[in-house]
Scaffold this active site. Structure first.
Site, PDB file in Angstrom:
ATOM      1  N   HIS A 290      14.950 -10.783   5.934  1.00 46.15           N
ATOM      2  CA  HIS A 290      15.647 -11.304   4.746  1.00 46.15           C
ATOM      3  C   HIS A 290      15.502 -10.268   3.632  1.00 46.15           C
ATOM      4  CE1 HIS A 290      16.595 -15.163   2.275  1.00 46.15           C
ATOM      5  NE2 HIS A 290      16.921 -14.102   1.566  1.00 46.15           N
TER       6      HIS A 290
ATOM      7  N   ARG B 145       0.797  -1.220   0.000  1.00 44.81           N
ATOM      8  CA  ARG B 145       0.000   0.000   0.000  1.00 44.81           C
ATOM      9  C   ARG B 145       0.835   1.279   0.000  1.00 44.81           C
ATOM     10  NH1 ARG B 145      -5.548  -0.898   0.987  1.00 44.81           N
ATOM     11  NH2 ARG B 145      -5.831   1.323   0.723  1.00 44.81           N
TER      12      ARG B 145
ATOM     13  N   HIS C 291      10.199  -7.395   0.170  1.00 44.27           N
ATOM     14  CA  HIS C 291       9.826  -7.648   1.573  1.00 44.27           C
ATOM     15  C   HIS C 291      10.439  -6.519   2.411  1.00 44.27           C
ATOM     16  CE1 HIS C 291       9.827 -12.088   0.156  1.00 44.27           C
ATOM     17  NE2 HIS C 291       8.591 -11.671   0.184  1.00 44.27           N
TER      18      HIS C 291
ATOM     19  N   GLY D 253       8.594 -17.669   9.503  1.00 43.82           N
ATOM     20  CA  GLY D 253       7.905 -16.491   8.987  1.00 43.82           C
ATOM     21  C   GLY D 253       6.543 -16.806   8.410  1.00 43.82           C
TER      22      GLY D 253
ATOM     23  N   GLU E 204      19.307 -12.374   7.196  1.00 38.01           N
ATOM     24  CA  GLU E 204      19.691 -13.459   6.293  1.00 38.01           C
ATOM     25  C   GLU E 204      19.620 -12.977   4.855  1.00 38.01           C
ATOM     26  OE1 GLU E 204      16.705 -16.342   7.485  1.00 38.01           O
ATOM     27  OE2 GLU E 204      15.354 -15.667   5.916  1.00 38.01           O
TER      28      GLU E 204
ATOM     29  N   HIS F  47      12.483 -22.856   7.481  1.00 35.38           N
ATOM     30  CA  HIS F  47      11.731 -22.933   6.228  1.00 35.38           C
ATOM     31  C   HIS F  47      10.579 -23.912   6.334  1.00 35.38           C
ATOM     32  CE1 HIS F  47      10.914 -21.756   2.192  1.00 35.38           C
ATOM     33  NE2 HIS F  47      11.921 -20.910   2.281  1.00 35.38           N
TER      34      HIS F  47
HETATM   35  N1  PXP Z   1      15.418 -19.404   6.647  1.00 36.07           N
HETATM   36  C1  PXP Z   1      15.689 -18.854   5.446  1.00 36.07           C
HETATM   37  C2  PXP Z   1      17.104 -18.839   4.989  1.00 36.07           C
HETATM   38  C3  PXP Z   1      14.684 -18.283   4.654  1.00 36.07           C
HETATM   39  O1  PXP Z   1      14.975 -17.733   3.473  1.00 36.07           O
HETATM   40  C4  PXP Z   1      13.370 -18.277   5.145  1.00 36.07           C
HETATM   41  C5  PXP Z   1      12.280 -17.625   4.334  1.00 36.07           C
HETATM   42  O2  PXP Z   1      12.562 -16.266   4.200  1.00 36.07           O
HETATM   43  C6  PXP Z   1      13.115 -18.864   6.394  1.00 36.07           C
HETATM   44  C7  PXP Z   1      14.164 -19.434   7.111  1.00 36.07           C
HETATM   45  C8  PXP Z   1      11.752 -18.907   6.990  1.00 36.07           C
HETATM   46  O3  PXP Z   1      10.905 -19.697   6.200  1.00 36.07           O
HETATM   47  P1  PXP Z   1       9.350 -19.607   6.374  1.00 36.07           P
HETATM   48  O4  PXP Z   1       8.915 -18.240   5.936  1.00 36.07           O
HETATM   49  O5  PXP Z   1       8.835 -20.701   5.498  1.00 36.07           O
HETATM   50  O6  PXP Z   1       9.050 -19.850   7.826  1.00 36.07           O
END
Ligand code: PXP
Length: 242
Positions: A47, A22, A54, A217, A74, A194
């Protein structure tokens, strides 16, 4: 045993994605980071990606000022990324070999092929006083390479665990247990992330030896739509309780 040995770091990229849609400052990323901490998270992860869809590069300074737990940045160590990280000096930097246009990270480092690059990059981050974790597939062959480039920790890429969990969770977790053990044996810390969620997290935490931190996330922010951020952080912390 009571208490909790695995820290939860909330990845707030998806909050930034909503804000960016937005062009205003709603939701306020800095406030969300502070509130996550108030609600019990033990770390904040961001990240920044090259297209800044993002979290944006100019979010990092204000976030660093308020994050009182562990700040983890990260990303792919491009020159711009490394300048950003060494300027703001988070507690931890997690190196991820994701392509500039990647939808999300989907593979770990080949620590043999990229040995010289990783050694130089990690050396630069260490000089700035930053702990370094490197994203790794569950592959014991890559663990010695992580030690050789002087990483402090590995972050296990858990995408395949999440995919395999519903079919056969014992089989899905096996390579992760082996890789974590190999890391523990040579003094590397173990993080993971992840596609971890409210369903698959507890089994992962209970089975991975020495799991220091998970960064979560997508699922957590999605769950917050239903349960609210405060409840959801408590629910994830409860999954991590020993
Ligand atoms: N670790 C790394 C290196 C990632 O790139 C991400 C996603 O940005 C995550 C962890 C977290 O993953 P999720 O969003 O699926 O929880």
């Amino acid at each position: 045993m009571s208490g909790q040995s695995t820290r939860l770091s909330v990845n707030i990229n998806k909050v930034a994605l909503i804000r960016n849609s937005r062009g205003s400052n709603v939701p306020d990323l800095v406030k969300v980071a502070k509130d996550c901490e108030l609600f019990g998270t033990q770390g904040i992860t961001v990240h920044p990606r090259p297209d800044q869809r993002h979290v944006r590069y100019d979010d990092i300074g204000p976030l660093k000022e308020v994050v009182g737990t562990e700040f983890n940045i990260e990303g792919n160590p491009t020159p711009e990324f490394l300048d950003l990280v060494t300027t703001h000096k988070p507690h931890q930097c997690t190196l991820v070999p994701d392509a500039p246009d990647a939808l999300t990270s989907d593979a770990g480092w080949d620590t043999k092929k990229h040995q010289s690059f990783l050694t130089d990059t990690i050396g630069r981050l260490h000089e700035a006083g930053i702990r370094v974790s490197i994203f790794l597939d569950p592959d014991t062959d890559m663990v010695a390479g992580a030690k050789a480039v002087a990483a402090d920790r590995i972050e296990l890429y858990t995408g395949d665990y999440a995919k395999g969990y519903h079919q056969d969770k014992e089989a899905a977790i096996k390579p992760f247990v082996e890789t974590a053990k190999a890391a523990n044996d040579i003094g590397l810390g173990v993080n993971a992330g992840h596609d971890l969620d409210l369903i698959n997290l507890e089994f992962f935490q209970q089975n991975i030896p020495g799991l220091l931190e998970v960064s979560i996330g997508h699922a957590l922010i999605t769950d917050a739509l239903y349960y609210g951020l405060q409840n959801v952080i408590q629910m994830y912390l409860q999954r991590l309780a020993d």
